[in-house]
Design a protein around this motif. Structure first.
Motif, PDB file in Angstrom:
ATOM      1  N   GLY A  81      -4.111  10.303   1.920  1.00 17.81           N
ATOM      2  CA  GLY A  81      -3.552   9.017   1.483  1.00 17.81           C
ATOM      3  C   GLY A  81      -3.759   7.946   2.536  1.00 17.81           C
ATOM      4  O   GLY A  81      -4.207   6.832   2.241  1.00 17.81           O
ATOM      5  N   ILE A  82      -3.478   8.304   3.808  1.00 16.12           N
ATOM      6  CA  ILE A  82      -3.627   7.320   4.887  1.00 16.12           C
ATOM      7  C   ILE A  82      -5.098   6.893   5.014  1.00 16.12           C
ATOM      8  O   ILE A  82      -5.426   5.702   5.094  1.00 16.12           O
ATOM      9  CB  ILE A  82      -3.124   7.904   6.225  1.00 16.12           C
ATOM     10  N   GLU A  83      -5.991   7.890   5.009  1.00 15.89           N
ATOM     11  CA  GLU A  83      -7.411   7.543   5.197  1.00 15.89           C
ATOM     12  C   GLU A  83      -7.935   6.689   4.046  1.00 15.89           C
ATOM     13  O   GLU A  83      -8.740   5.779   4.234  1.00 15.89           O
ATOM     14  CB  GLU A  83      -8.252   8.805   5.379  1.00 15.89           C
ATOM     15  N   GLN A  84      -7.456   6.970   2.831  1.00 16.30           N
ATOM     16  CA  GLN A  84      -7.904   6.156   1.701  1.00 16.30           C
ATOM     17  C   GLN A  84      -7.445   4.708   1.867  1.00 16.30           C
ATOM     18  O   GLN A  84      -8.216   3.771   1.651  1.00 16.30           O
ATOM     19  CB  GLN A  84      -7.372   6.727   0.392  1.00 16.30           C
ATOM     20  N   LYS A  85      -6.180   4.561   2.312  1.00 18.75           N
ATOM     21  CA  LYS A  85      -5.666   3.193   2.524  1.00 18.75           C
ATOM     22  C   LYS A  85      -6.502   2.463   3.562  1.00 18.75           C
ATOM     23  O   LYS A  85      -6.819   1.285   3.412  1.00 18.75           O
ATOM     24  CB  LYS A  85      -4.208   3.248   2.991  1.00 18.75           C
ATOM     25  N   GLN A  86      -6.848   3.194   4.663  1.00 17.63           N
ATOM     26  CA  GLN A  86      -7.647   2.554   5.712  1.00 17.63           C
ATOM     27  C   GLN A  86      -9.011   2.133   5.174  1.00 17.63           C
ATOM     28  O   GLN A  86      -9.511   1.049   5.478  1.00 17.63           O
ATOM     29  CB  GLN A  86      -7.844   3.517   6.892  1.00 17.63           C
ATOM     30  N   ARG A  87      -9.590   3.026   4.358  1.00 16.75           N
ATOM     31  CA  ARG A  87     -10.918   2.702   3.832  1.00 16.75           C
ATOM     32  C   ARG A  87     -10.847   1.465   2.937  1.00 16.75           C
ATOM     33  O   ARG A  87     -11.661   0.550   3.034  1.00 16.75           O
ATOM     34  CB  ARG A  87     -11.461   3.898   3.040  1.00 16.75           C
ATOM     35  N   ILE A  88      -9.833   1.421   2.081  1.00 18.39           N
ATOM     36  CA  ILE A  88      -9.691   0.269   1.192  1.00 18.39           C
ATOM     37  C   ILE A  88      -9.482  -1.002   1.998  1.00 18.39           C
ATOM     38  O   ILE A  88     -10.086  -2.042   1.723  1.00 18.39           O
ATOM     39  CB  ILE A  88      -8.532   0.498   0.191  1.00 18.39           C
ATOM     40  N   ALA A  89      -8.671  -0.874   3.074  1.00 17.28           N
ATOM     41  CA  ALA A  89      -8.424  -2.060   3.909  1.00 17.28           C
ATOM     42  C   ALA A  89      -9.727  -2.543   4.544  1.00 17.28           C
ATOM     43  O   ALA A  89      -9.998  -3.746   4.625  1.00 17.28           O
ATOM     44  CB  ALA A  89      -7.389  -1.744   4.976  1.00 17.28           C
ATOM     45  N   LYS A  92     -12.033  -4.364   2.110  1.00 19.63           N
ATOM     46  CA  LYS A  92     -11.413  -5.458   1.364  1.00 19.63           C
ATOM     47  C   LYS A  92     -12.225  -6.759   1.486  1.00 19.63           C
ATOM     48  O   LYS A  92     -12.696  -7.099   2.558  1.00 19.63           O
ATOM     49  CB  LYS A  92     -10.004  -5.691   1.929  1.00 19.63           C
TER      50      LYS A  92
END
Ligand code: PHE
Length: 338
Positions: A81-89, A92
């Motif tokens: 979950g954390i890595e996905q958020k970082q990737r999306i950020a 962006k």
């Protein structure tokens, strides 16, 4: 022994909870569950224990293993979950940022004048025809009653390609091509590029003409005057004085050149009109019987008028452009003014 299993279990779970990436989580898995892990070593050494202790320690090791596996699974979900958020950020994009902007073009002054001239004649009922820019001597000259050794050939400084093949020096050959194929009544305009071996501030080796001709029964010089006067007023302004001056072309008889009052001084006389007060805009006349003969019309039965004008010249006069090269250099600083 019991204590040791408990220690390994606690330490493994702590390391798993503290791992910050999927990569380090995988390292923890190898370290605590892999082939060289302390737990596996313990299992292997069960045999050295007294037999009554073996089941107890064995099940403790299995419990520890399961607990570690469970910890790995839940940490993995958190880290994914954390890595996905970082990737999306990181990926962006700010859709509110101003774009690069597409520069809007506009039509070239020659295109504008050509379109305006065509529109006027289309409204008067003329139709558009086209012909080739590489012409034969016949269509450019002979068919138009410009005979081989007649001095009038010098009116057009010609680019020859071969003996009887040339770059058309005017749009008049389209008259012959259309009349050969079609019977009157005809009201045609023929816009296009033409070529002459000429180059100075007001002459370019390639330039544009708009030809026009009308053939029917009983067409008169009055019709010619009416159509051309109306055209020039629409082009240069309703109040603009227009005059017809006798002239000579091999393919029209009688012939006239048509002038409008100078766009700069409106008739008073200035440098642009060479102090005459007038600017020559086009050549015209009643189609010569020899031209009708060449296309197989009965010169006793049909009559017509023809005219030809330089579009570059009209653009220069309308917009006050003093060098024809500006129309061909495609310098944006010049073109953006239109
Ligand atoms: N073709 C002539 C020229 O280029 C112009 C013209 C056309 C004159 C038709 C009379 C009739 O100079």
């Amino acid at each position: 022994m019991e204590e040791k299993v408990r220690q390994i279990r606690e330490q493994a779970i702590k390391v798993i909870h503290e791992s910050q990436s999927l990569a380090s989580l995988d390292e923890a898995r190898i370290r605590y569950l892999g082939k060289k892990s302390a737990l596996l070593e313990l299992l292997k050494s069960l045999g050295t224990l007294p037999s009554e202790e073996r089941p107890k320690i064995g099940s403790l090791v299995n419990e520890a293993k399961e607990a570690i596996e469970q910890a790995l699974r839940s940490r993995k979900i958190v880290l994914m979950g954390i890595e996905q958020k970082q990737r999306i950020a990181a990926e962006k994009i700010d859709v509110t940022l101003p774009g690069k902007g597409i520069r809007r073009g506009s039509s070239h002054p020659l295109t504008q004048v050509m379109a305006e001239a065509k529109d006027i004649f289309l409204r008067l009922g003329f139709e558009i025809a086209e012909g080739p820019e590489i012409e034969t001597e016949y269509y450019n000259f002979d068919g138009l009653n410009i005979l081989p050794h007649h001095p009038s050939r010098d009116m057009w400084s010609t680019f020859f390609i071969k003996d009887d093949v040339l770059l058309r020096t005017h749009t008049s050959p389209v008259q012959i091509r259309v009349m050969e194929k079609h019977k009157p009544p005809l009201a045609i305009i023929a816009p296009g590029r033409v070529y002459r071996c000429d180059s100075d501030a007001t002459h370019s080796p390639v330039f544009h003409q708009l030809e026009g001709f009308l053939v029917d029964n009983k067409v008169t010089f009055g019709d010619l005057k009416g159509v051309l006067t109306d055209f020039l007023r629409q082009m240069f302004g309703q109040e603009k004085p227009v005059r017809f001056r006798p002239s000579y072309f091999p393919f029209t008889e009688p012939s006239a050149e048509v002038d409008v009052a100078c766009v700069l001084c409106n008739g008073k006389g200035c440098r642009l009109c060479k102090e005459t007060g007038w600017l020559e805009i086009l050549g015209s006349g009643m189609i010569d019987p020899n031209v009708f003969k060449a296309v197989g019309y009965d010169a006793e039965k049909v009559s017509g008028f023809a005219f030809g004008m330089g579009i570059d010249r009209i653009a220069m006069l309308k917009y006050g452009i003093d060098n024809i090269r500006l129309l061909y250099e495609n310098d944006l600083r010049f073109l953006e003014q239109f």
